[in-house]
Design an enzyme around this catalytic site. Structure first.
Site, PDB file in Angstrom:
ATOM      1  N   ASP A  33       0.839  -1.390   0.027  1.00  0.00           N
ATOM      2  CA  ASP A  33      -0.139   0.195  -0.138  1.00  0.00           C
ATOM      3  C   ASP A  33       1.009   1.055  -0.081  1.00  0.00           C
ATOM      4  O   ASP A  33       1.723   1.335   0.822  1.00  0.00           O
ATOM      5  CB  ASP A  33      -0.968   0.053   1.304  1.00  0.00           C
ATOM      6  N   HIS A 102     -10.299  -5.482  -2.559  1.00  0.00           N
ATOM      7  CA  HIS A 102      -8.952  -5.752  -2.031  1.00  0.00           C
ATOM      8  C   HIS A 102      -9.133  -6.026  -0.890  1.00  0.00           C
ATOM      9  O   HIS A 102      -9.918  -5.640  -0.036  1.00  0.00           O
ATOM     10  CB  HIS A 102      -8.038  -4.686  -2.411  1.00  0.00           C
TER      11      HIS A 102
HETATM   12  P1  5GP Z   1     -10.058   1.339   0.392  1.00  0.00           P
HETATM   13  O1  5GP Z   1     -10.426   2.440   1.104  1.00  0.00           O
HETATM   14  O2  5GP Z   1     -10.559   1.171  -1.085  1.00  0.00           O
HETATM   15  O3  5GP Z   1     -10.237   0.028   1.139  1.00  0.00           O
HETATM   16  O4  5GP Z   1      -8.379   1.033   0.297  1.00  0.00           O
HETATM   17  C1  5GP Z   1      -7.439   1.676  -0.663  1.00  0.00           C
HETATM   18  C2  5GP Z   1      -6.179   1.531  -0.166  1.00  0.00           C
HETATM   19  O5  5GP Z   1      -5.362   1.555  -1.287  1.00  0.00           O
HETATM   20  C3  5GP Z   1      -5.679   2.547   0.662  1.00  0.00           C
HETATM   21  O6  5GP Z   1      -5.121   1.994   1.875  1.00  0.00           O
HETATM   22  C4  5GP Z   1      -4.839   3.463   0.076  1.00  0.00           C
HETATM   23  O7  5GP Z   1      -3.606   3.740   0.716  1.00  0.00           O
HETATM   24  C5  5GP Z   1      -4.397   2.611  -1.389  1.00  0.00           C
HETATM   25  N1  5GP Z   1      -3.998   3.037  -2.342  1.00  0.00           N
HETATM   26  C6  5GP Z   1      -4.661   4.028  -3.232  1.00  0.00           C
HETATM   27  N2  5GP Z   1      -3.991   4.410  -4.303  1.00  0.00           N
HETATM   28  C7  5GP Z   1      -3.125   3.341  -4.501  1.00  0.00           C
HETATM   29  C8  5GP Z   1      -1.834   3.069  -5.624  1.00  0.00           C
HETATM   30  O8  5GP Z   1      -2.076   3.725  -6.506  1.00  0.00           O
HETATM   31  N3  5GP Z   1      -1.050   2.128  -5.251  1.00  0.00           N
HETATM   32  C9  5GP Z   1      -1.320   1.167  -4.242  1.00  0.00           C
HETATM   33  N4  5GP Z   1      -0.456   0.345  -4.102  1.00  0.00           N
HETATM   34  N5  5GP Z   1      -1.935   1.676  -3.155  1.00  0.00           N
HETATM   35  C10 5GP Z   1      -3.070   2.602  -3.155  1.00  0.00           C
END
Ligand code: 5GP
Length: 139
Positions: A33, A102
């Site tokens: 992340d 995810h």
């Molecule tokens: P969600 O809120 O959708 O469960 O989590 C999305 C996660 O993706 C967050 O923890 C955020 O830090 C991470 N994230 C957002 N954009 C990117 C990216 O471009 N690459 C990676 N590796 N992680 C990302």
């Protein structure tokens, strides 16, 4: 629910955006992340075009959990945290910020304050350093 094929994780899965990859198989991809809530925060992505758990096939969901368990073992061996949080958000109301399913693996010690969700970019060399440790534990 309609799936947006231009979300950032879909681009990563197509190789159109960068990622620090840890593991990949036919159904899943594990990566660091980039805005970790703690050092060693890992994400496991399904390769199914699914926004939330509810659009996944049972097979796709099972594959994600298998990879999540595999990576959780590696994170625990590599970083030796006192505990490991595993989570998954469905819908913006629940806290989901990227509309592609995810799972999160977040190592955590007693009393350790987590950083805000998806807020602060980590230094790339630091992410690469931790990724090397996790990959070594996977090997
Ligand atoms: P969600 O809120 O959708 O469960 O989590 C999305 C996660 O993706 C967050 O923890 C955020 O830090 C991470 N994230 C957002 N954009 C990117 C990216 O471009 N690459 C990676 N590796 N992680 C990302």
């Amino acid at each position: 629910m309609s799936y947006d094929p231009n979300n950032i994780f879909a681009k990563i899965l197509r190789g159109e955006a960068p990622a620090i990859k840890l593991y990949e198989d036919e159904q899943t991809l594990a990566m660091m992340d980039i805005m970790p809530q703690s050092p060693g925060h890992v994400l496991i992505l399904t390769k199914e075009p699914a926004e939330t758990l509810f659009e996944m096939t049972p097979e796709g969901a099972a594959a994600c959990i298998r990879t999540t368990q595999k990576l959780a073992h590696a994170v625990r061996e590599a970083l030796k945290p006192e505990g490991v949080f595993i989570g998954q958000f469905n819908g913006a109301a629940a806290g989901q910020t990227v509309p592609h399913v995810h799972f999160h693996i977040i190592p955590r010690d007693h009393g350790q304050t987590l950083k805000m969700h998806a807020r602060e970019m980590a230094e790339r060399p630091e992410l690469e350093r931790i990724a090397r440790q996790i990959r070594a534990a996977l090997a």
